[in-house]
Enzyme design. Structure first.
Site, PDB file in Angstrom:
ATOM      1  N   GLN A  73    -113.839 -37.564  26.517  1.00  0.00           N
ATOM      2  CA  GLN A  73    -112.536 -37.821  25.881  1.00  0.00           C
ATOM      3  C   GLN A  73    -111.374 -37.678  26.854  1.00  0.00           C
ATOM      4  O   GLN A  73    -110.243 -38.027  26.517  1.00  0.00           O
ATOM      5  CB  GLN A  73    -112.315 -36.864  24.698  1.00  0.00           C
ATOM      6  CG  GLN A  73    -113.241 -37.105  23.531  1.00  0.00           C
ATOM      7  CD  GLN A  73    -113.014 -38.437  22.835  1.00  0.00           C
ATOM      8  OE1 GLN A  73    -111.917 -38.997  22.856  1.00  0.00           O
ATOM      9  NE2 GLN A  73    -114.049 -38.960  22.211  1.00  0.00           N
ATOM     10  N   HIS A 104    -118.627 -31.516  21.092  1.00  0.00           N
ATOM     11  CA  HIS A 104    -119.321 -32.621  20.423  1.00  0.00           C
ATOM     12  C   HIS A 104    -120.804 -32.244  20.388  1.00  0.00           C
ATOM     13  O   HIS A 104    -121.285 -31.542  21.278  1.00  0.00           O
ATOM     14  CB  HIS A 104    -119.105 -33.876  21.281  1.00  0.00           C
ATOM     15  CG  HIS A 104    -119.632 -35.152  20.706  1.00  0.00           C
ATOM     16  ND1 HIS A 104    -120.950 -35.513  20.795  1.00  0.00           N
ATOM     17  CD2 HIS A 104    -119.010 -36.169  20.057  1.00  0.00           C
ATOM     18  CE1 HIS A 104    -121.121 -36.694  20.222  1.00  0.00           C
ATOM     19  NE2 HIS A 104    -119.957 -37.122  19.770  1.00  0.00           N
ATOM     20  N   LYS A 158    -115.645 -45.731  26.574  1.00  0.00           N
ATOM     21  CA  LYS A 158    -114.383 -45.137  26.097  1.00  0.00           C
ATOM     22  C   LYS A 158    -113.235 -45.424  27.059  1.00  0.00           C
ATOM     23  O   LYS A 158    -112.093 -45.084  26.802  1.00  0.00           O
ATOM     24  CB  LYS A 158    -114.541 -43.622  25.921  1.00  0.00           C
ATOM     25  CG  LYS A 158    -115.508 -43.259  24.787  1.00  0.00           C
ATOM     26  CD  LYS A 158    -115.434 -41.791  24.471  1.00  0.00           C
ATOM     27  CE  LYS A 158    -116.648 -41.261  23.760  1.00  0.00           C
ATOM     28  NZ  LYS A 158    -116.721 -41.587  22.341  1.00  0.00           N
ATOM     29  N   CYS A 162    -119.027 -35.703  14.740  1.00  0.00           N
ATOM     30  CA  CYS A 162    -120.106 -35.106  15.561  1.00  0.00           C
ATOM     31  C   CYS A 162    -119.647 -33.775  16.142  1.00  0.00           C
ATOM     32  O   CYS A 162    -119.963 -33.441  17.296  1.00  0.00           O
ATOM     33  CB  CYS A 162    -120.565 -36.035  16.677  1.00  0.00           C
ATOM     34  SG  CYS A 162    -121.189 -37.593  16.099  1.00  0.00           S
ATOM     35  N   ASP A 198    -117.649 -32.001  30.170  1.00  0.00           N
ATOM     36  CA  ASP A 198    -117.840 -33.233  29.412  1.00  0.00           C
ATOM     37  C   ASP A 198    -116.476 -33.945  29.363  1.00  0.00           C
ATOM     38  O   ASP A 198    -115.575 -33.536  28.631  1.00  0.00           O
ATOM     39  CB  ASP A 198    -118.348 -32.867  28.012  1.00  0.00           C
ATOM     40  CG  ASP A 198    -118.358 -34.053  27.062  1.00  0.00           C
ATOM     41  OD1 ASP A 198    -117.919 -35.150  27.453  1.00  0.00           O
ATOM     42  OD2 ASP A 198    -118.790 -33.864  25.913  1.00  0.00           O
TER      43      ASP A 198
HETATM   44  N1  7TS Z   1    -118.735 -35.797  24.297  1.00  0.00           N
HETATM   45  C1  7TS Z   1    -117.559 -36.041  23.696  1.00  0.00           C
HETATM   46  C2  7TS Z   1    -116.418 -35.084  23.894  1.00  0.00           C
HETATM   47  C3  7TS Z   1    -117.416 -37.175  22.914  1.00  0.00           C
HETATM   48  O1  7TS Z   1    -116.265 -37.415  22.306  1.00  0.00           O
HETATM   49  C4  7TS Z   1    -118.512 -38.070  22.746  1.00  0.00           C
HETATM   50  C5  7TS Z   1    -118.438 -39.261  21.855  1.00  0.00           C
HETATM   51  C6  7TS Z   1    -119.693 -37.778  23.431  1.00  0.00           C
HETATM   52  C7  7TS Z   1    -119.763 -36.626  24.193  1.00  0.00           C
HETATM   53  C8  7TS Z   1    -120.872 -38.685  23.389  1.00  0.00           C
HETATM   54  O2  7TS Z   1    -120.581 -39.870  24.069  1.00  0.00           O
HETATM   55  P1  7TS Z   1    -121.595 -41.099  24.087  1.00  0.00           P
HETATM   56  O3  7TS Z   1    -120.812 -42.185  24.733  1.00  0.00           O
HETATM   57  O4  7TS Z   1    -122.776 -40.673  24.847  1.00  0.00           O
HETATM   58  O5  7TS Z   1    -121.911 -41.387  22.651  1.00  0.00           O
HETATM   59  N2  7TS Z   1    -117.483 -39.174  20.839  1.00  0.00           N
HETATM   60  C9  7TS Z   1    -117.338 -39.985  19.778  1.00  0.00           C
HETATM   61  C10 7TS Z   1    -116.305 -39.820  18.854  1.00  0.00           C
HETATM   62  O6  7TS Z   1    -115.437 -38.959  18.922  1.00  0.00           O
HETATM   63  N3  7TS Z   1    -116.417 -40.759  17.912  1.00  0.00           N
HETATM   64  O7  7TS Z   1    -117.482 -41.528  18.189  1.00  0.00           O
HETATM   65  C11 7TS Z   1    -118.062 -41.053  19.369  1.00  0.00           C
END
Ligand code: 7TS
Length: 404
Positions: free
Chosen positions: A201, A121, A224, A362, A198
């Site tokens: 997910q 991501h 999430k 992303c 990370d």
């Molecule tokens: N890393 C991964 C693997 C992610 O899927 C996401 C967000 C992030 C980092 C960033 O997370 P945040 O909570 O700091 O924004 N992924 C997604 C997605 O797949 N669709 O919307 C956000």
């Protein structure tokens, strides 16, 4: 066996209608929905004991501080961290990765190497690029194959004494690939490199054991995993967190301040400057309790069933191509149908009450690998059903026939 109807009744939003149709929420990769216990815990905090934490001697401040620290302990138990001060509250995964990429700067010099993977991501790419720009280090990329799996033989070749940190996701948000992180961690350590996982997910689907994994950092987002937005976790081994330069200076992260010199507080406070998302931190513990009651093994088994069912139905649609066919995969399906733009399909099925994400997710380097602008991504949670998949597939067939 999960009682899905009972579980669905825990989520008020799931009985909503969207555009006159029952909501089918398949955008869980972006954010999960929230059960009533989580929503109620947020109200309870503001109605009964809202106060700033770690500061006041008054009763409400004590209550809020205790609840916040109880939650930290729950998260420690959940991920099996050795110490509760290895659990740092952040605003989310992005914040946590930036804290590490910034805090480690003083330990990186020109010519060093930082490894990320082709499956990341943007949150796990850009902070490392910024680190490389600041320090003169080089960013190297572990490649992927057509199935969306990392090419481990290339990883082995990329590692060297110059590698200072490896940053990879546990599960890919765009393709659902479950990466062999145990292997990646062991190999990184053989070269003396630190490794950040990370888990944004992964944590909705499994319970990570950071001590068994032996990773140096593990990060994830509350929103999430049925928790509120604006809260996340940076787990780090004590020795690493002690070495990190604080990303932010301010109140609560200090031991002493004078204009000549400031000394930092002990962990976890050193890395938690300012008033945090108190309600978010507390309620993240509630969300984790809720998920543990359902049980991560039950969640994984059921979501695998949903994945298999949806995959078998989708591949029957003419012209449909699934991106990401890794042997180890979670309940995410990214696909396109013939040359139809993903956005057009997403817009039509939204009118039929179905929420999916369309675009590059992303993760533009993945889209570049496949030479596509984006995909349609359906990501399932434990509260989704096979009936919803049927509705989704019917809607998709309708959209495709309208657009062909
Ligand atoms: N890393 C991964 C693997 C992610 O899927 C996401 C967000 C992030 C980092 C960033 O997370 P945040 O909570 O700091 O924004 N992924 C997604 C997605 O797949 N669709 O919307 C956000």
């Amino acid at each position: 066996m999960l009682d899905i109807q009972k579980i669905r009744a825990d989520f008020p939003i799931l009985s909503q209608k969207v555009n006159g149709r029952p909501l089918v929420y398949f955008d869980n990769g972006a954010t999960s929905q929230k059960p009533k216990v989580v929503i109620d815990a947020i109200s309870k905090y503001y109605e009964e004991y809202n106060a700033n934490i770690h500061r006041g001697v008054h009763t409400l401040s004590q209550l809020a501080t205790d609840a916040y620290e109880v939650s930290r302990k729950k998260i420690q138990d959940h991920i099996n961290a050795k110490f509760s001060h290895e659990v740092i509250f952040t605003s989310g995964t992005t914040h946590a990765i930036n804290m590490v990429a910034s805090g480690i700067s003083t330990m990186i010099k020109a010519g060093d190497e930082v490894l990320v993977s082709a499956l990341e991501h943007h949150s796990n790419i850009v902070p490392w690029q910024m680190l490389c720009e600041r320090t003169g280090a080089f960013l190297k990329v572990i490649p992927m194959n057509e199935k969306g799996e990392l090419v481990l033989s290339e990883y082995d070749k990329l590692l060297s004494d110059k590698t200072k940190i490896v940053a990879v996701n546990h599960i890919s948000n765009a393709l659902g690939t479950i990466n062999p992180i145990q292997y990646l961690i062991e190999k990184a350590h053989q070269y003396g490199a630190a490794i950040l996982i990370d888990g944004a997910q992964a944590t909705p689907h499994l319970k990570p054991d950071v001590q068994a994994l032996d990773c140096d950092f593990y990060v994830f987002s509350g929103h999430k995993i049925c928790g509120p937005t604006g809260v996340g976790i940076l787990y780090g081994k004590e020795e690493w967190l002690n070495k990190l330069q604080p990303f932010q200076g301010g109140g609560e992260m200090i031991a002493t301040v004078s204009f000549e010199k400031t000394t930092y507080a002990e962990l976890p406070h050193k890395l938690e400057a300012g008033t945090p998302n108190i309600e978010g931190g507390i309620v993240l513990g509630t969300a984790i309790d809720y998920l543990n009651e359902i049980g991560f093994e039950n969640i994984a088994t059921y979501e695998q069933e949903l994945l298999d069912y949806a995959t078998s139905k989708l591949i029957q649609i003419e012209g449909l191509k699934i991106y990401g066919t890794a042997t180890n995969k979670t309940s995410v399906i990214s696909f396109n149908v013939a040359k139809i733009h993903p956005y057009d399909i997403g817009t039509i099925i939204d009118k039929l009450g179905i929420a999916v994400r369309t675009g590059h997710h992303c993760a533009q380097p993945i889209m570049d690998y496949y030479s596509i602008p984006g995909t349609i991504r359906a990501s399932f949670a434990f509260y989704n059903t096979k009936e919803e998949i049927d509705i989704f597939v019917d809607a998709l067939i309708k959209a495709v026939s309208m657009l062909s």
